[in-house]
Scaffold this motif. Structure first.
Motif, PDB file in Angstrom:
ATOM      1  N   GLU A  72      -9.359 -21.234  21.679  1.00 16.59           N
ATOM      2  CA  GLU A  72      -9.750 -22.607  21.340  1.00 16.59           C
ATOM      3  C   GLU A  72      -8.553 -23.462  20.936  1.00 16.59           C
ATOM      4  N   SER A  73      -7.470 -22.826  20.496  1.00 16.39           N
ATOM      5  CA  SER A  73      -6.280 -23.590  20.098  1.00 16.39           C
ATOM      6  C   SER A  73      -5.465 -24.073  21.287  1.00 16.39           C
ATOM      7  N   GLU A  74      -5.722 -23.522  22.479  1.00 17.40           N
ATOM      8  CA  GLU A  74      -4.972 -23.938  23.657  1.00 17.40           C
ATOM      9  C   GLU A  74      -5.469 -25.297  24.162  1.00 17.40           C
ATOM     10  N   THR A  75      -4.533 -26.095  24.679  1.00 17.34           N
ATOM     11  CA  THR A  75      -4.900 -27.410  25.207  1.00 17.34           C
ATOM     12  C   THR A  75      -5.770 -27.288  26.441  1.00 17.34           C
ATOM     13  N   GLN A  76      -5.400 -26.408  27.319  1.00 28.25           N
ATOM     14  CA  GLN A  76      -6.185 -26.137  28.523  1.00 28.25           C
ATOM     15  C   GLN A  76      -6.491 -24.636  28.556  1.00 28.25           C
ATOM     16  N   PRO A  77      -7.654 -24.241  28.012  1.00 23.40           N
ATOM     17  CA  PRO A  77      -7.989 -22.807  27.964  1.00 23.40           C
ATOM     18  C   PRO A  77      -7.992 -22.190  29.364  1.00 23.40           C
ATOM     19  N   SER A  78      -7.450 -21.008  29.457  1.00 22.55           N
ATOM     20  CA  SER A  78      -7.380 -20.305  30.737  1.00 22.55           C
ATOM     21  C   SER A  78      -8.742 -19.694  31.085  1.00 22.55           C
ATOM     22  N   ALA A  79      -9.108 -19.843  32.346  1.00 21.36           N
ATOM     23  CA  ALA A  79     -10.372 -19.264  32.803  1.00 21.36           C
ATOM     24  C   ALA A  79     -10.307 -17.740  32.762  1.00 21.36           C
ATOM     25  N   LEU A  80      -9.133 -17.178  33.047  1.00 17.86           N
ATOM     26  CA  LEU A  80      -8.978 -15.731  33.014  1.00 17.86           C
ATOM     27  C   LEU A  80      -9.140 -15.195  31.595  1.00 17.86           C
ATOM     28  N   LYS A  81      -8.555 -15.910  30.633  1.00 18.87           N
ATOM     29  CA  LYS A  81      -8.694 -15.487  29.242  1.00 18.87           C
ATOM     30  C   LYS A  81     -10.151 -15.595  28.784  1.00 18.87           C
ATOM     31  N   SER A  82     -10.825 -16.633  29.211  1.00 20.22           N
ATOM     32  CA  SER A  82     -12.242 -16.782  28.866  1.00 20.22           C
ATOM     33  C   SER A  82     -13.055 -15.630  29.430  1.00 20.22           C
ATOM     34  N   SER A  86     -15.140 -12.874  27.228  1.00 20.31           N
ATOM     35  CA  SER A  86     -16.567 -12.630  27.483  1.00 20.31           C
ATOM     36  C   SER A  86     -16.832 -11.146  27.729  1.00 20.31           C
ATOM     37  N   ARG A  87     -15.883 -10.484  28.444  1.00 20.89           N
ATOM     38  CA  ARG A  87     -16.069  -9.067  28.709  1.00 20.89           C
ATOM     39  C   ARG A  87     -16.027  -8.250  27.425  1.00 20.89           C
ATOM     40  N   HIS A  88     -15.103  -8.599  26.506  1.00 19.98           N
ATOM     41  CA  HIS A  88     -15.027  -7.884  25.229  1.00 19.98           C
ATOM     42  C   HIS A  88     -16.303  -8.093  24.408  1.00 19.98           C
ATOM     43  N   ARG A  89     -16.818  -9.322  24.420  1.00 22.21           N
ATOM     44  CA  ARG A  89     -18.075  -9.583  23.694  1.00 22.21           C
ATOM     45  C   ARG A  89     -19.226  -8.778  24.293  1.00 22.21           C
ATOM     46  N   GLU A  90     -19.313  -8.777  25.614  1.00 27.64           N
ATOM     47  CA  GLU A  90     -20.392  -8.060  26.285  1.00 27.64           C
ATOM     48  C   GLU A  90     -20.298  -6.560  26.043  1.00 27.64           C
ATOM     49  N   THR A  91     -19.067  -6.028  26.057  1.00 28.67           N
ATOM     50  CA  THR A  91     -18.875  -4.594  25.816  1.00 28.67           C
ATOM     51  C   THR A  91     -19.303  -4.220  24.403  1.00 28.67           C
ATOM     52  N   LEU A  92     -18.950  -5.071  23.432  1.00 26.58           N
ATOM     53  CA  LEU A  92     -19.355  -4.807  22.051  1.00 26.58           C
ATOM     54  C   LEU A  92     -20.874  -4.850  21.914  1.00 26.58           C
ATOM     55  N   GLN A  93     -21.498  -5.817  22.558  1.00 29.06           N
ATOM     56  CA  GLN A  93     -22.956  -5.915  22.504  1.00 29.06           C
ATOM     57  C   GLN A  93     -23.619  -4.688  23.131  1.00 29.06           C
ATOM     58  N   ASN A  94     -23.088  -4.230  24.258  1.00 31.14           N
ATOM     59  CA  ASN A  94     -23.639  -3.041  24.905  1.00 31.14           C
ATOM     60  C   ASN A  94     -23.455  -1.795  24.038  1.00 31.14           C
ATOM     61  N   HIS A  95     -22.306  -1.694  23.385  1.00 30.47           N
ATOM     62  CA  HIS A  95     -22.067  -0.532  22.538  1.00 30.47           C
ATOM     63  C   HIS A  95     -22.992  -0.524  21.319  1.00 30.47           C
ATOM     64  N   ARG A  96     -23.277  -1.699  20.777  1.00 28.70           N
ATOM     65  CA  ARG A  96     -24.236  -1.758  19.666  1.00 28.70           C
ATOM     66  C   ARG A  96     -25.622  -1.276  20.127  1.00 28.70           C
ATOM     67  N   ALA A  97     -26.014  -1.708  21.332  1.00 30.29           N
ATOM     68  CA  ALA A  97     -27.301  -1.262  21.879  1.00 30.29           C
ATOM     69  C   ALA A  97     -27.284   0.250  22.145  1.00 30.29           C
ATOM     70  N   ASP A  98     -26.142   0.768  22.597  1.00 25.83           N
ATOM     71  CA  ASP A  98     -26.029   2.206  22.841  1.00 25.83           C
ATOM     72  C   ASP A  98     -26.177   3.003  21.544  1.00 25.83           C
ATOM     73  N   LEU A  99     -25.590   2.489  20.462  1.00 30.43           N
ATOM     74  CA  LEU A  99     -25.708   3.186  19.185  1.00 30.43           C
ATOM     75  C   LEU A  99     -27.169   3.221  18.723  1.00 30.43           C
ATOM     76  N   THR A 100     -27.866   2.099  18.886  1.00 32.40           N
ATOM     77  CA  THR A 100     -29.283   2.064  18.521  1.00 32.40           C
ATOM     78  C   THR A 100     -30.091   3.062  19.345  1.00 32.40           C
ATOM     79  N   ARG A 101     -29.782   3.130  20.649  1.00 33.36           N
ATOM     80  CA  ARG A 101     -30.504   4.056  21.520  1.00 33.36           C
ATOM     81  C   ARG A 101     -30.207   5.513  21.140  1.00 33.36           C
ATOM     82  N   LEU A 102     -28.936   5.823  20.906  1.00 31.51           N
ATOM     83  CA  LEU A 102     -28.570   7.191  20.536  1.00 31.51           C
ATOM     84  C   LEU A 102     -29.165   7.586  19.188  1.00 31.51           C
ATOM     85  N   ARG A 103     -29.191   6.643  18.251  1.00 34.31           N
ATOM     86  CA  ARG A 103     -29.782   6.934  16.943  1.00 34.31           C
ATOM     87  C   ARG A 103     -31.278   7.227  17.082  1.00 34.31           C
ATOM     88  N   SER A 104     -31.946   6.474  17.951  1.00 34.58           N
ATOM     89  CA  SER A 104     -33.370   6.716  18.185  1.00 34.58           C
ATOM     90  C   SER A 104     -33.605   8.074  18.851  1.00 34.58           C
TER      91      SER A 104
END
Length: 226
Positions: A72-82, A86-104
């Motif tokens: 957000e601090s960049e003047t013109q955010p890079s599409a590649l960085k975005s 997004s991939r890191h956020r999605e991976t974290l979300q999937n891992h949280r769901a995996d932990l819930t599934r494994l715990r169940s």
């Protein structure tokens, strides 16, 4: 950017390392539910593994927050960085769901193991209380016979209720048919009722013919002036 602050590349490298560590811990955690002898309560190793996974989640969440600020601090955010963020956020979300599934899964496996252990204990206690094999076998057969009798009695009650409902429906059909016959007989006995019904039908047909003729006339006039 202040000196000493981690760069985008450094934060991404940390994120990937933490993701790899999480997947390794997932492999260890999943083995607890597939063990041949699951303890009745969570072991210290199991609790420690789950705690480490949650700690990694918090570290990855912090890194994602830092990456978001850098982008957000960049003047013109890079599409590649975005896309990487997004991939890191999605991976974290999937891992949280995996932990819930494994715990169940682990909880279900532990409940099943506890149930089997309880059944084995009951069988052992029953055998210990009945040292005579023939008497134990006879008692077992009597218990099974009692359970079968209870099941048969329940089935008989359900069938009796179904027959009663069917008979009630039949009586209702007969009553409705009797009412219909009475109404038909009364209508036939009232003087002039049949003629009145015929005139009503004739008037409906005449009104329908008039309405159809009027609509046809309107269509023809519309086509004529078109």
């Amino acid at each position: 950017m202040a000196s000493g602050a981690p760069t985008w590349a450094q934060l991404r490298q940390q994120a990937r390392q933490l993701e790899s560590q999480t997947e390794v811990l997932f492999q260890i955690y999943s083995q607890y539910s597939s063990a041949s002898n699951i303890p009745p309560k969570p072991t210290e190793a199991e609790q420690s593994t789950e705690s480490q996974i949650n700690d990694l989640f918090e570290q990855r969440e912090s890194i994602i927050t830092s990456l978001t600020r850098l982008l957000e601090s960049e003047t013109q955010p890079s599409a590649l960085k975005s896309s990487h963020l997004s991939r890191h956020r999605e991976t974290l979300q999937n891992h949280r769901a995996d932990l819930t599934r494994l715990r169940s899964q682990l909880s279900t496996a532990r409940d099943r193991a506890n149930l089997l252990s309880s059944v084995r204990s009951d069988i052992s206690a029953y055998r210990a209380a009945n040292t005579d094999p023939a008497a134990a076998e006879a008692d077992y057969m009597l218990d099974e016979r009692a359970r079968l009798d209870n099941s048969n009695n329940m089935a008989d009650r359900v069938l009796a209720q179904a027959y009663a409902v069917n008979e009630s429906f039949g009586m209702q059909r007969e009553q409705l048919e009797s009412v219909r016959r009475r109404i038909t007989g009364v209508v036939g006995q009232v003087p002039g009722i049949n003629g009145l019904m015929a005139r009503i039908g004739t008037k409906k047909r005449r009104d329908g013919i008039i309405l159809g003729s009027f609509m046809a006339f309107c269509c023809l006039m519309f086509l004529y002036f078109l």
